[in-house]
Design a protein around this motif. Sequence first.
Motif, short mmCIF file in Angstrom:
data_model
loop_
_atom_site.label_atom_id
_atom_site.label_comp_id
_atom_site.label_asym_id
_atom_site.label_seq_id
_atom_site.Cartn_x
_atom_site.Cartn_y
_atom_site.Cartn_z
N ILE A 124 36.07 48.50 45.40
CA ILE A 124 34.66 48.14 45.56
C ILE A 124 33.83 49.21 44.85
CG2 ILE A 124 32.75 47.84 47.16
CD1 ILE A 124 34.70 46.82 49.23
N GLN A 127 28.38 48.54 47.64
CA GLN A 127 28.07 47.48 48.59
C GLN A 127 26.86 47.89 49.41
OE1 GLN A 127 31.18 46.69 51.47
NE2 GLN A 127 31.79 48.83 51.57
N TYR A 162 23.59 40.69 51.87
CA TYR A 162 24.81 41.47 51.67
C TYR A 162 25.19 41.39 50.19
CZ TYR A 162 29.56 43.25 52.52
OH TYR A 162 30.72 43.99 52.50
N GLN A 164 27.79 43.05 47.03
CA GLN A 164 29.00 43.80 46.75
C GLN A 164 29.34 43.67 45.27
OE1 GLN A 164 33.38 43.00 48.08
NE2 GLN A 164 32.37 44.00 49.80
N THR A 179 29.75 40.71 40.66
CA THR A 179 28.95 40.93 41.86
C THR A 179 28.77 39.67 42.67
OG1 THR A 179 26.86 40.51 40.69
CG2 THR A 179 27.66 42.79 40.72
N SER A 303 36.46 43.10 53.26
CA SER A 303 36.14 44.43 53.78
C SER A 303 36.61 44.49 55.22
CB SER A 303 34.63 44.68 53.71
OG SER A 303 34.19 44.68 52.36
#
Length: 407
Positions: A124, A127, A162, A164, A179, A303
Amino acid sequence: MIRVTMKSAVAVLAAGAAMATAAQAGGFNRGSANLDGLYSDSLGVYSGITFVSPGRSYSSVTGVRVVGGVPGAFAQGPVEFGDSFSVPYASAGGQLVENVACVGSYSQPYGADSTYTGAITYHIASQSLATRELGLTCSYRYDMGKGRLSFIGGVFNEYIEYKQARNFNLAFGTTGDSTINVTSDTWGYRLGLAYEIPEIALKASLMYRSQTDHNARGNYANTPFATLAAANGAPAPLIAAYGAQTSASATTSASLPQSVELAVQSGIAPGWLAFGSIKWTDWSILQSITLIEGIAGQPFSTSRFFFKDGWTVTGGVAHRFNEQLAGSASVTWDRGVSSGWDTLTDTWTFAGGLAYDFNEKIQVRAGGAAIHFTSGTKSQTSSAVDYTAVSPSEWGYALSASASVKF
């Protein structure tokens, strides 16, 4: 009899305690709705902002990266990943009619901002979780002679966003991030009781905030890597699925926790106030979040949190120096929620604040805090290319400013 007005008590309490609630302690806790107007006999506006610089980092990272489809070991450190953030709040309201008070509020109850560098960006790259709460809370006050009892209830709308990003350059030599950005809003409620004896600044409150369940939808921006992927030996189905398409839908589901907080304050000597609180947050509800991308209908990432329940305990004192100036000092301990999948361990927050009354209607407050993060280890991994890491014992800081105007 000890006499400390409720106005003085609430002012100095807010100046110091606001630091503790916005120190990124207890999972993703950040702020809470300001409900001071429920305890006022007049209408007012309350607003403020807290800036937090956690400065959290990994002192070492150990794991596996993939280059050209061939795994290879690496060791890396340090990596700073805890981004700074600001938490604003605003509320307006007070007594509307006899025995009834209402407050409209804006707050940001949860949040997270992390940016990772180096080899671990294959997992990642960054985030963030942003939330917004718009609430309406009312109370009915019942006179009990020496004191008064308030029955509190309200509803709120909680919006989340949200984001990430994953950078695949370690696997296929590409540049740029793929993304996902998803959003959702849902409704929740709060219930509570409060008992006050204003003439000795005694107030005890018990507040419950409900769990919120989100089904988020949004967009997936894919970084095409067909040519480089083929050159590096990627499987044909992977090239076919992701090689050309640049955007699609994205979905995920997650629940944010319920919480219960008991807060007590009381005058203890002329001009002196003691206060404390204990809060339980049901962070064990958040086990993992899987983002599904719409190109192939496959997980973009998962996650894993596997949080434990959070406990936050605050204690402090406040003192009015003269008719205009008051101050407070507090200590907050927050039990870390980590179970080995991250380094969200125990924190200690040492906060202080000042409140200045221009007159009976206008007040400004400022505060600061030192935040101590205890060391922790990310020891759990989910795959052969996951990583482990160690966060050292570190310090962060927070600054806040706020004001209130009564009519």
